[in-house]
Design an enzyme around this catalytic site. Structure first.
Site, PDB file in Angstrom:
ATOM      1  N   HIS A 188       0.822  -1.275  -0.038  1.00  0.00           N
ATOM      2  CA  HIS A 188       0.154  -0.014  -0.100  1.00  0.00           C
ATOM      3  C   HIS A 188       0.804   1.335  -0.157  1.00  0.00           C
ATOM      4  O   HIS A 188       0.636   2.298  -0.698  1.00  0.00           O
ATOM      5  CB  HIS A 188      -0.781   0.047   1.193  1.00  0.00           C
ATOM      6  CG  HIS A 188      -1.887  -1.236   1.578  1.00  0.00           C
ATOM      7  ND1 HIS A 188      -1.858  -1.936   2.640  1.00  0.00           N
ATOM      8  CD2 HIS A 188      -2.896  -1.530   0.520  1.00  0.00           C
ATOM      9  CE1 HIS A 188      -2.861  -2.594   2.318  1.00  0.00           C
ATOM     10  NE2 HIS A 188      -3.410  -2.681   1.172  1.00  0.00           N
ATOM     11  N   LYS A 203     -17.807  -7.819   7.892  1.00  0.00           N
ATOM     12  CA  LYS A 203     -16.445  -8.337   7.798  1.00  0.00           C
ATOM     13  C   LYS A 203     -15.658  -8.407   9.133  1.00  0.00           C
ATOM     14  O   LYS A 203     -16.000  -7.473   9.865  1.00  0.00           O
ATOM     15  CB  LYS A 203     -15.593  -7.388   6.935  1.00  0.00           C
ATOM     16  CG  LYS A 203     -14.656  -8.101   5.992  1.00  0.00           C
ATOM     17  CD  LYS A 203     -14.175  -7.128   4.898  1.00  0.00           C
ATOM     18  CE  LYS A 203     -12.954  -7.590   4.364  1.00  0.00           C
ATOM     19  NZ  LYS A 203     -12.732  -6.692   3.165  1.00  0.00           N
ATOM     20  N   ARG A 228      -1.721  -5.930  -8.474  1.00  0.00           N
ATOM     21  CA  ARG A 228      -0.405  -6.788  -8.288  1.00  0.00           C
ATOM     22  C   ARG A 228      -0.123  -7.896  -9.297  1.00  0.00           C
ATOM     23  O   ARG A 228       0.932  -8.373  -9.707  1.00  0.00           O
ATOM     24  CB  ARG A 228      -0.361  -7.439  -6.959  1.00  0.00           C
ATOM     25  CG  ARG A 228      -0.433  -6.629  -5.727  1.00  0.00           C
ATOM     26  CD  ARG A 228      -0.964  -7.335  -4.414  1.00  0.00           C
ATOM     27  NE  ARG A 228      -2.257  -7.307  -4.472  1.00  0.00           N
ATOM     28  CZ  ARG A 228      -2.966  -7.430  -3.319  1.00  0.00           C
ATOM     29  NH1 ARG A 228      -2.394  -7.934  -2.395  1.00  0.00           N
ATOM     30  NH2 ARG A 228      -4.236  -7.697  -3.428  1.00  0.00           N
ATOM     31  N   SER A 257      -2.358  -8.130   2.552  1.00  0.00           N
ATOM     32  CA  SER A 257      -2.646  -7.885   3.927  1.00  0.00           C
ATOM     33  C   SER A 257      -3.048  -9.304   4.672  1.00  0.00           C
ATOM     34  O   SER A 257      -2.738  -9.639   6.005  1.00  0.00           O
ATOM     35  CB  SER A 257      -3.954  -7.002   4.454  1.00  0.00           C
ATOM     36  OG  SER A 257      -3.473  -5.653   3.878  1.00  0.00           O
TER      37      SER A 257
HETATM   38  P1  ADP Z   1      -9.569  -4.223  -0.130  1.00  0.00           P
HETATM   39  O1  ADP Z   1     -10.354  -4.818   0.876  1.00  0.00           O
HETATM   40  O2  ADP Z   1     -10.054  -3.354  -0.921  1.00  0.00           O
HETATM   41  O3  ADP Z   1      -9.056  -5.451  -1.027  1.00  0.00           O
HETATM   42  P2  ADP Z   1      -7.164  -3.800   0.670  1.00  0.00           P
HETATM   43  O4  ADP Z   1      -6.437  -3.051   1.770  1.00  0.00           O
HETATM   44  O5  ADP Z   1      -6.449  -5.182   0.815  1.00  0.00           O
HETATM   45  O6  ADP Z   1      -8.258  -3.493   0.389  1.00  0.00           O
HETATM   46  O7  ADP Z   1      -6.224  -2.903  -0.767  1.00  0.00           O
HETATM   47  C1  ADP Z   1      -6.388  -1.961  -1.100  1.00  0.00           C
HETATM   48  C2  ADP Z   1      -5.529  -1.524  -2.431  1.00  0.00           C
HETATM   49  O8  ADP Z   1      -4.471  -1.710  -2.233  1.00  0.00           O
HETATM   50  C3  ADP Z   1      -6.342  -2.337  -3.503  1.00  0.00           C
HETATM   51  O9  ADP Z   1      -6.299  -1.724  -4.736  1.00  0.00           O
HETATM   52  C4  ADP Z   1      -5.128  -3.553  -3.576  1.00  0.00           C
HETATM   53  O10 ADP Z   1      -5.018  -3.871  -4.766  1.00  0.00           O
HETATM   54  C5  ADP Z   1      -4.023  -2.528  -3.192  1.00  0.00           C
HETATM   55  N1  ADP Z   1      -2.768  -3.445  -2.668  1.00  0.00           N
HETATM   56  C6  ADP Z   1      -2.968  -4.322  -1.852  1.00  0.00           C
HETATM   57  N2  ADP Z   1      -1.794  -4.901  -1.499  1.00  0.00           N
HETATM   58  C7  ADP Z   1      -0.872  -4.395  -2.471  1.00  0.00           C
HETATM   59  C8  ADP Z   1       0.501  -4.615  -3.195  1.00  0.00           C
HETATM   60  N3  ADP Z   1       1.351  -5.639  -2.330  1.00  0.00           N
HETATM   61  N4  ADP Z   1       0.928  -3.940  -3.843  1.00  0.00           N
HETATM   62  C9  ADP Z   1      -0.039  -2.993  -4.435  1.00  0.00           C
HETATM   63  N5  ADP Z   1      -1.104  -2.666  -4.448  1.00  0.00           N
HETATM   64  C10 ADP Z   1      -1.708  -3.354  -3.261  1.00  0.00           C
END
Ligand code: ADP
Length: 151
Positions: free
Chosen positions: A17, A41, A90, A127
């Protein structure tokens, strides 16, 4: 003023992120990192913890704001007067999933989704895997910013 919202669960915020946000900073005047709250959730970290991890990480960056929201992301964008949604990609699975969401959001509103490709060094981070490693007592220091490690 060019403003974007970066929506997500951030449970917890990871270096993936952070990579996307840092690279988007030159593109926007303000980026609102918006934690979506979904009553159905179950989260590992409380909302306050997730907010604080992000705030602490960006405490010296005035272009970053941290907020929470419920409901449709496009409604929240309209409420906040934001024209862009920022998302990270990703892999092909992210692309297919994000494409459908972005196209739906375009039907619901005029809001454009801007995608940044993750850096190769953080592409594997998610995450959910970080939570698994943490739950089993593993070392998550290579996957999350220092603000998360302080906990
Ligand atoms: P969600 O519950 O909407 O998936 P996340 O917090 O997991 O929320 O992710 C939010 C955003 O960050 C999404 O666009 C996701 O693709 C992006 N994201 C998550 N991990 C990575 C990463 N390692 N590299 C790039 N983008 C990421």
């Amino acid at each position: 003023m060019r403003r974007a919202i970066f929506p997500g669960s951030f449970d917890p915020i990871t270096l993936g992120h952070v990579d996307i946000v840092n690279r988007a900073l030159p593109l926007f005047d303000e980026i609102i990192i918006a934690i979506g709250v979904n009553a159905d959730k179950k989260y590992m970290f409380s909302l306050d913890e997730r907010i604080n991890f992000i705030k602490e990480n960006y405490k010296n960056e005035p272009k970053i704001k941290v907020t929470t929201y419920t409901g449709l992301t496009t409604d929240y964008c309209q409420k906040m007067n934001v024209d862009f949604i920022l998302r990270g990609l990703r892999n092909p699975a992210d692309f297919e999933f994000e494409k459908a969401i972005a196209q739906t959001n375009r039907k619901l509103s005029e809001i454009e989704t801007v995608f940044l490709l993750t850096s190769a060094t953080t592409a594997f981070i998610s995450s959910s895997i970080v939570r698994d490693v943490y739950r089993h007592g593993g070392d998550i220091s290579k996957f999350v910013p220092k603000s998360v490690l302080k906990k």
